[in-house]
Design a protein around this motif. Structure first.
Motif, PDB file in Angstrom:
ATOM      1  N   LEU A 258      46.028  43.998  37.419  1.00  0.00           N
ATOM      2  CA  LEU A 258      46.133  42.232  37.978  1.00  0.00           C
ATOM      3  C   LEU A 258      46.158  41.797  37.984  1.00  0.00           C
ATOM      4  CD1 LEU A 258      49.618  41.331  38.508  1.00  0.00           C
ATOM      5  CD2 LEU A 258      49.139  41.991  40.925  1.00  0.00           C
TER       6      LEU A 258
ATOM      7  N   VAL B 234      36.827  40.128  46.655  1.00  0.00           N
ATOM      8  CA  VAL B 234      37.719  40.821  45.827  1.00  0.00           C
ATOM      9  C   VAL B 234      37.560  40.458  44.333  1.00  0.00           C
ATOM     10  CG1 VAL B 234      40.429  41.275  45.475  1.00  0.00           C
ATOM     11  CG2 VAL B 234      39.491  40.635  47.553  1.00  0.00           C
ATOM     12  N   PRO B 235      37.232  40.901  43.517  1.00  0.00           N
ATOM     13  CA  PRO B 235      36.710  40.145  42.098  1.00  0.00           C
ATOM     14  C   PRO B 235      38.226  39.801  41.333  1.00  0.00           C
ATOM     15  CG  PRO B 235      36.392  42.356  42.024  1.00  0.00           C
ATOM     16  CD  PRO B 235      36.586  42.229  43.265  1.00  0.00           C
ATOM     17  N   ILE B 236      38.677  38.970  40.643  1.00  0.00           N
ATOM     18  CA  ILE B 236      39.154  38.367  39.310  1.00  0.00           C
ATOM     19  C   ILE B 236      39.327  38.072  38.097  1.00  0.00           C
ATOM     20  CG2 ILE B 236      41.222  37.791  41.691  1.00  0.00           C
ATOM     21  CD1 ILE B 236      40.902  34.852  41.370  1.00  0.00           C
ATOM     22  N   GLY B 237      39.564  38.208  37.249  1.00  0.00           N
ATOM     23  CA  GLY B 237      39.650  37.623  36.116  1.00  0.00           C
ATOM     24  C   GLY B 237      40.331  36.376  35.949  1.00  0.00           C
ATOM     25  N   GLU B 238      39.925  36.095  34.498  1.00  0.00           N
ATOM     26  CA  GLU B 238      40.635  34.695  34.460  1.00  0.00           C
ATOM     27  C   GLU B 238      41.347  35.289  33.322  1.00  0.00           C
ATOM     28  OE1 GLU B 238      37.617  32.168  32.192  1.00  0.00           O
ATOM     29  OE2 GLU B 238      36.340  33.438  33.798  1.00  0.00           O
TER      30      GLU B 238
ATOM     31  N   VAL C 299      45.766  37.245  39.471  1.00  0.00           N
ATOM     32  CA  VAL C 299      46.200  37.675  40.514  1.00  0.00           C
ATOM     33  C   VAL C 299      44.517  38.094  42.008  1.00  0.00           C
ATOM     34  CG1 VAL C 299      48.149  37.902  41.598  1.00  0.00           C
ATOM     35  CG2 VAL C 299      47.959  37.611  39.588  1.00  0.00           C
ATOM     36  N   PRO C 300      44.599  37.432  42.816  1.00  0.00           N
ATOM     37  CA  PRO C 300      43.935  38.763  43.849  1.00  0.00           C
ATOM     38  C   PRO C 300      44.706  39.241  45.023  1.00  0.00           C
ATOM     39  CG  PRO C 300      44.049  36.505  45.003  1.00  0.00           C
ATOM     40  CD  PRO C 300      45.240  36.542  43.299  1.00  0.00           C
ATOM     41  N   TYR C 301      45.097  39.848  44.699  1.00  0.00           N
ATOM     42  CA  TYR C 301      46.136  40.877  45.161  1.00  0.00           C
ATOM     43  C   TYR C 301      45.774  42.456  45.439  1.00  0.00           C
ATOM     44  CZ  TYR C 301      49.845  44.427  46.968  1.00  0.00           C
ATOM     45  OH  TYR C 301      50.781  45.088  47.436  1.00  0.00           O
TER      46      TYR C 301
ATOM     47  N   ASP D 228      38.242  41.977  30.634  1.00  0.00           N
ATOM     48  CA  ASP D 228      38.310  41.397  32.379  1.00  0.00           C
ATOM     49  C   ASP D 228      38.177  42.725  32.919  1.00  0.00           C
ATOM     50  OD1 ASP D 228      37.882  38.783  32.479  1.00  0.00           O
ATOM     51  OD2 ASP D 228      39.676  37.831  32.239  1.00  0.00           O
TER      52      ASP D 228
ATOM     53  N   LEU E 281      35.296  44.699  33.882  1.00  0.00           N
ATOM     54  CA  LEU E 281      34.412  43.744  34.477  1.00  0.00           C
ATOM     55  C   LEU E 281      34.437  43.862  35.516  1.00  0.00           C
ATOM     56  CD1 LEU E 281      33.372  40.596  32.080  1.00  0.00           C
ATOM     57  CD2 LEU E 281      32.630  42.774  32.494  1.00  0.00           C
ATOM     58  N   ILE E 282      36.187  43.925  35.576  1.00  0.00           N
ATOM     59  CA  ILE E 282      36.764  43.870  37.439  1.00  0.00           C
ATOM     60  C   ILE E 282      36.091  45.408  38.286  1.00  0.00           C
ATOM     61  CG2 ILE E 282      38.449  44.431  39.035  1.00  0.00           C
ATOM     62  CD1 ILE E 282      38.717  41.273  38.112  1.00  0.00           C
TER      63      ILE E 282
END
Lengths: 189, 180, 406
Positions: C236, C261-265, C241-243, C271, C274-275
């Motif tokens: 997610l 908190v890492p987030i992707g695009e 979504v930074p949940y 992604d 990498l997360i």
């Protein structure tokens, strides 16, 4: 015995002004006596909902901007054997926008364990309801594909029911299977 | 102290490979080559850098906290410390311990006539050690429990008894938590 | 299947020329390229997937039934075996749920140690996932470095609790054993070694065009659909979504620590990969800070109804001896009620729903496992994709059989 197995009721402390949580207040205001009772044991907002109102309650939970429960985290059931009604289906919701949780419980009678499916509202209910059917034998009406998920179709009974003995063995299936339980079971020494 | 949100970097991925992946190839050769030569050099000078352990010949270093198979502590007198109270039997989630208590005329009156542990079921969780009120059953560093028959996986009292001075590391470790 | 709307018009054009029918392919239950024991049924049109179904349950062991028949503290070894690559997080989640039921909180030192334990396990989970992903895409050397790093992570497990996989570390109201004074130096040394291996791992994969090509733009699913499917965790977050339960509803000491908190695009497999790499970094940060700030004091709750007293007191005092007997034989007895406690597991929200009837064993213990919901999202993720994309997508879902099937 039956009294001991009523956790929800015993923990409940009904304040005269109704529930403190705004979520529960919203539900009680919207549905009145369809919400059978509410409690907030250890801060977990819980509403016990009549089966007939479940879909409407769920629609409100999902669509109301104040509630906005976009996650259906979990569906399970609890078997309060010896109590009437015997089963309780438990839903856990989470809202990403509001960062709050709610638990909805629906009591079900032993002879009629049927409940409308919410798989059309949250696709995540698909597998979770299948699991609940597999483990507890609760039928979800309107589910697109209600079949066992962990166990095989020939499995007899629903293993998480309290009257299913832990040591029970299932007959073997498949080609060449002997349909009897060996008397001298060499798996135990 | 704060919990932030960061966006991961995908831009550098694009150019990392270089023309026709030349960079990737060189980088890969460098990394694997470094490991290779490090291991080779270690082997030549007799200090192997490889991570693998030739297990039966070469033993692994076990920390003092290591939980191997449960054993019975044998006192200097040759008797077991166990008084057959049965707490480990209760605590065991898989019911692999079987005790039959007996009585003697000694100072410690109770002792286990039978103390069997089914190592085929034991899962080394250490709950028996935690439950024991006599420091009589502890997790040793022994791990070789293989047997040729099912009956052979049952360890009897005589097999389980281990002298105190063979368990100093574990006993010291357990005693660290005495005064908590 | 030729008239399947998913095939698009190009396929319809082909259908005019060629008389084709869909091929059925069954992957698993035990297939070298699947991440766990799972069966994926596919219907293929050429190499394109037109229909799929995932069958789980090969590792179903009746976790809930087993726990309901034992006492509260006896469930810990079983929680180890839920997500067996990050066992300590399961321990922590279950202990927090039961402590919430009791309404008690553990001392600060214990909270810090539990946080370290959780993050160490998360590193183990991510290294396994990333290494296995590399392996299944053909990068065997990268897998070896990933697993070597995981061995070092498990050395920290070993130092803390005495086991590498089946930890059984956390207890209700405490932990099984305190760490010694040499712990900080030990962890720092191991983290430095792990960081080196992670660097090698990244160098091998993240510049490799073949690997990037296979990961990029595969397994895409928009975030609205992910939320509707109940997908949590790195999947997610990769969709932007930074949940993260650690951030949204902090437990233990996550709100006292500096981390991101890492987030992707885009939310594709790259992604997600990498997360996970970045979360290894964040976990390292959290562990370093926790080890630095580790306060002195007791690790166990001083409450004989919840946690066994220290052996020194059990040997010398009557009350504690009686409490020891009562607690071991009858189990801790929480008040009647029910709680749900969520923690951030390796793959998403891991929740424990515990119902107590006032006795020493849980009346109902339910684990909301992230792998289960995530695996359900495989079907929409691979719909219309190529057969080869099933492998990286399934790798990044990181289904752990023990947790998914319970």
């Amino acid at each position: 015995m039956a009294e001991e197995q009523k956790p929800a009721e015993a923990a409940e402390a009904p304040a005269p002004s109704g529930p403190a949580s705004p979520i529960l207040k919203r539900l009680v205001d919207g549905f009145g006596d369809k919400i059978l009772s509410t409690h907030e044991f250890r801060g977990d907002a819980t509403a016990i909902v009549d089966r007939g109102a479940l879909i409407d309650v769920c629609k409100l939970l999902r669509d109301d901007p104040e509630l906005a429960f976009d996650f259906l985290m979990d569906v399970t059931a609890v078997d309060y054997i010896g109590r009437v009604p015997r089963f309780e289906v438990v839903y856990h919701f989470y809202s990403l926008a509001k960062n709050h949780r709610v638990r909805i419980k629906v009591p079900l009678e032993e002879g009629d364990p049927k409940i409308p499916s919410v798989a059309s509202l949250w696709p995540s209910a698909d597998w979770l309801e299948r699991e609940t059917w597999d483990m507890y034998g609760v039928k979800f009406e309107g589910h697109p594909n209600l079949k066992r998920i962990y166990l095989y179709e020939e499995f007899e009974g629903h293993p998480l029911r309290k009257d299913y003995p832990k040591e029970k063995r299932q007959p073997l299936i498949g080609p060449g299977a002997v349909h009897k339980i060996p008397e001298n079971d060499d798996l135990t020494i | 102290m704060a919990v932030g949100v960061i966006k991961i970097d995908r831009v550098s991925l694009k150019k990392a490979g270089g023309f026709m992946g030349i960079n990737a190839m060189l980088k890969g050769l460098t990394v694997t080559g470094r490991h290779f030569f490090k291991n080779l050099f270690g082997w030549i000078v007799g200090k192997p850098q490889v991570f693998t352990v030739m297990f039966p010949e070469q033993d692994i270093a076990k920390p003092p906290s290591f939980r191997g198979m449960p054993v019975l502590v044998q006192m200097d007198s040759g008797k077991e410390r166990c008084v057959a109270c049965g707490l480990c039997e209760w605590a065991c989630p898989v019911d692999c311990i079987h005790i039959e208590p007996g009585e003697t005329e000694d100072a410690i009156e109770r002792y286990p006539k039978v103390f069997d542990i089914d190592m085929g079921r034991c899962m080394y969780c250490g709950l028996c050690e935690e439950a024991c009120p006599e420091e009589a059953i502890v997790m040793s560093s022994r791990i070789e429990i293989a047997a040729f028959t099912r009956a052979g996986t049952i360890w009897h009292k005589t097999d389980l008894l281990t002298p105190v001075d063979e368990l100093p590391r574990r006993l010291d470790y357990v005693r660290r938590g005495y005064q908590r | 299947m030729a008239d399947d709307p998913k095939n698009g018009s190009a396929a319809e054009q082909d259908a005019l020329d060629l008389d084709f029918e869909t091929m059925e392919l069954k992957v698993g239950p035990s297939h070298p390229a699947t991440h766990g024991t799972v069966r994926i049924q596919l219907k293929l049109d050429g190499e394109r997937i037109v229909w799929s179904e995932v069958e789980v349950g090969y590792l179903h062991r009746g976790f809930e039934k087993e726990c309901e028949s034992g006492l509260y503290y006896q469930a810990f070894p079983y929680t180890d075996r839920l997500n067996y690559v990050s066992p300590m997080i399961n321990n922590v989640g279950y202990a927090l749920a039961v402590e919430k039921l009791f309404g008690v909180e553990v001392p600060p030192r214990c909270q810090y140690l539990r946080t370290i334990a959780s993050e160490v396990s998360r590193m183990s989970d991510h290294f396994t996932c990333l290494g296995a992903c590399a392996l299944e895409l053909g990068a065997f050397t990268a897998f070896l470095y990933g697993v070597e790093a995981r061995e070092l992570v498990w050395d920290i497990h070993d130092e803390m609790c005495g086991a590498r996989v089946t930890c059984n570390y956390v207890r209700i109201g405490g932990i099984s054993a305190d760490v010694g004074p040499e712990f900080k130096a030990f962890v720092d040394e191991k983290l430095a070694q792990i960081a080196k291996l992670r660097k090698d791992f990244e160098d091998l994969l993240l510049s490799n065009p073949i690997f990037i090509e296979r990961m990029e733009n595969t397994g895409l699913l928009p975030k609205e659909q992910l939320i509707a499917l109940g997908v949590t965790g790195p999947l997610l977050r990769a969709a932007g979504v930074p949940y993260d339960v650690r951030r949204a509803q902090p437990y233990l000491v996550y709100d006292k620590i500096d981390w991101d908190v890492p987030i992707g695009e885009r939310g594709d497999n790259m992604d997600r990969f990498l997360i996970r790499i970045n979360e290894l970094n964040q976990s390292t940060r959290i562990i370093q800070q926790c080890v630095e700030q580790l306060p002195d004091g007791p690790v166990d709750l001083n409450d004989p109804h919840v946690r066994l007293a220290g052996k020194g007191r059990v040997y010398n005092k009557m009350e504690e001896l009686i409490a020891q007997f009562k607690l071991v034989t009858e189990g801790p007895k929480p008040p009647v009620g029910e709680v749900y406690q969520a923690v951030e597991g390796g793959n998403g929200e891991l929740g424990f729903y515990v119902v107590s009837d006032g006795s020493g064993s849980p009346y109902k213990l339910r684990a909301r496992s992230p792998s289960f919901s995530n695996t359900a999202a495989l079907t929409p993720m691979i719909q219309g994709q190529m057969l080869a994309d099933v492998i990286p997508t399934f790798d990044m879902i990181n289904m752990i059989g023990g947790e998914c099937d319970r």
